[in-house]
Design an enzyme around this catalytic site. Structure first.
Site, mmCIF file in Angstrom:
data_model
loop_
_atom_site.group_PDB
_atom_site.id
_atom_site.type_symbol
_atom_site.label_atom_id
_atom_site.label_comp_id
_atom_site.label_asym_id
_atom_site.label_seq_id
_atom_site.Cartn_x
_atom_site.Cartn_y
_atom_site.Cartn_z
ATOM 1 N N CYS A 72 0.812 -1.222 0.000
ATOM 2 C CA CYS A 72 0.000 0.000 0.000
ATOM 3 C C CYS A 72 0.845 1.273 0.000
ATOM 4 C CB CYS A 72 -0.998 -0.001 1.157
ATOM 5 S SG CYS A 72 -0.296 -0.192 2.805
ATOM 6 N N ASP A 277 -7.447 5.554 -1.809
ATOM 7 C CA ASP A 277 -7.122 4.368 -1.031
ATOM 8 C C ASP A 277 -6.602 3.261 -1.946
ATOM 9 O OD1 ASP A 277 -6.990 2.263 0.728
ATOM 10 O OD2 ASP A 277 -9.021 2.526 1.530
ATOM 11 N N HIS A 279 -6.132 0.171 -1.122
ATOM 12 C CA HIS A 279 -6.482 -1.150 -0.590
ATOM 13 C C HIS A 279 -7.641 -1.802 -1.349
ATOM 14 C CE1 HIS A 279 -4.370 0.914 2.722
ATOM 15 N NE2 HIS A 279 -3.865 -0.285 2.938
#
Length: 392
Positions: A72, A277, A279
């Protein structure tokens, strides 16, 4: 549009922007939710969005074929650096729209980050270059580590011809930056790095590209500043200063997040940060024979995520892009003005020359000045892997 169940499931959890009179700031641009919501979403969608991917060629030939669970911060590093390349080659006002034909420069930027060993800033290059920074492949990075790795990789990107400076010890030294940006020679350290395989199809820039840039008086600057804004949580005194960074036209945003969960912050509204994000696991994308590729999965087409500024992990890296010397001078003036704002604690110092206690501007000095007790709070945290001494 190739999307996984994970992506489709998550997309319905995002909230739209709140109905507020507070301005929305996105990378130096100010918007009103009431009159410019479409413009806000278009700006967000136009940022390159890098997420976990699966089924890409094995890193190092025998390594991982997915970065789910560990990549990430590497993806956030890609996003902040991709924003620098977008500003460099396309301009801050450039916008991506679904179905609209894009220029070669756009695909050149995107191809520099594709999950292949021969792309300048691929997950493969970042992971393998990180081994030299003490990070094994598959190990989680922090903001400082990914910044150091990107700086090294940028030396091979002659098309962009960037000057990358990482300001350590909470201090930006103007003399160091001017020397770097006004140099017509390759960045230090390039000779010590192994050559990167090139591929005309994916990174196919003309042989003479960059000659004009190398002869110019100022190399476009990517300035990354790793910071620690507290011990276990962000010190409230830094919040207004952090907000102001998103208001600057030179802003590249911030990489950071929560412990072991990285995000790319691109703006704020009220007391909330706006972020992309990484993820979400999506299938790897292969470029076509023409060098173009299906690019919709590289743009976040739903309202971006938000989180309270108070939840931010204190370990971050803030980025800025100065295309010209005038941009840099303007940035310096804004930083000086920001230091005069009442109740806003500066996140870093801006000085003309290298302080005498610096041994090397790119090496973190963990020895605090006895007259500056505040540095203890910012740096003395033995459990934070991001603030290890990294030698180039």
């Amino acid at each position: 549009f190739l999307a996984t169940l994970t992506y489709d499931t998550l997309r319905f959890e995002y909230e739209d922007f709140p109905e507020t009179k507070e301005p929305v700031w996105i990378l130096g641009r100010k918007y009103s939710v009431f009159t410019e919501k479409d413009e806000i979403l278009l700006d967000v969608t136009s940022r390159l969005w890098f997420t976990y991917r699966k089924n890409f060629p094995a890193i190092g030939g025998t390594g991982p074929t997915s970065d789910t669970g560990w990549g990430c911060m590497l993806r956030c590093g890609q996003m902040i650096f991709a924003q620098a390349l977008v500003c460099r080659h396309l301009g801050r006002e450039w916008r991506w729209m679904k179905g609209k034909r894009q220029t070669d420069n756009y695909f050149n930027v995107l191809n520099a980050f594709i999950d292949k060993k021969d792309s300048y800033y691929s997950i493969h290059q970042i992971a393998q270059m990180g081994v030299g920074e003490g990070k094994s492949i598959g190990q989680w990075y922090g903001p400082n580590t990914v910044a150091q790795v990107l700086k090294k990789l940028a030396t091979f990107d002659t098309w962009s011809s960037l000057a990358v400076h990482i300001a350590m010890d909470n201090t930006v030294v103007m003399e160091e930056i001017r020397r770097l940006c006004q140099s017509n020679f390759p960045c230090a350290g390039a000779a010590a790095c192994p050559s990167v395989e090139s591929n005309v199809l994916y990174n196919g820039y003309p042989e003479d590209v960059g000659v004009r840039d190398r002869l110019s008086l100022w190399k476009p600057l990517v300035l990354l500043i790793p910071l620690r804004l507290g011990l276990t949580e962000i010190n409230e005194a830094y919040i207004e200063t952090l907000k102001h960074c998103f208001m600057m036209p030179q802003s590249l945003g911030v990489i950071g997040g929560k412990p072991n969960s990285a995000h790319y912050f691109i703006g704020y509204v009220g007391e909330e940060l706006i972020y992309l994000d990484p993820h979400t696991t999506q299938p790897a994308v292969e470029p076509g024979d023409s060098g173009c590729l299906a690019d919709e999965s590289f743009h976040c087409q739903h309202p971006p995520c938000r989180m309270s500024i108070a939840e931010l992990d204190p370990s971050i890296a803030v980025g800025f892009f100065c295309n010209t010397e005038g941009d840099f001078n303007d940035w310096c003036q804004q930083i000086r003005k920001m230091s005069l704002v009442r109740g806003a604690l500066p996140m870093f110092e801006l000085v003309e020359r290298q302080p005498s206690h610096f041994s090397n501007p790119d090496v973190l000095n963990l020895t605090p000045d006895s007259s500056d007790a505040d540095r203890l709070e910012r740096f003395f945290d033995s459990e934070d892997e991001d603030f290890e001494i990294l030698s180039l």
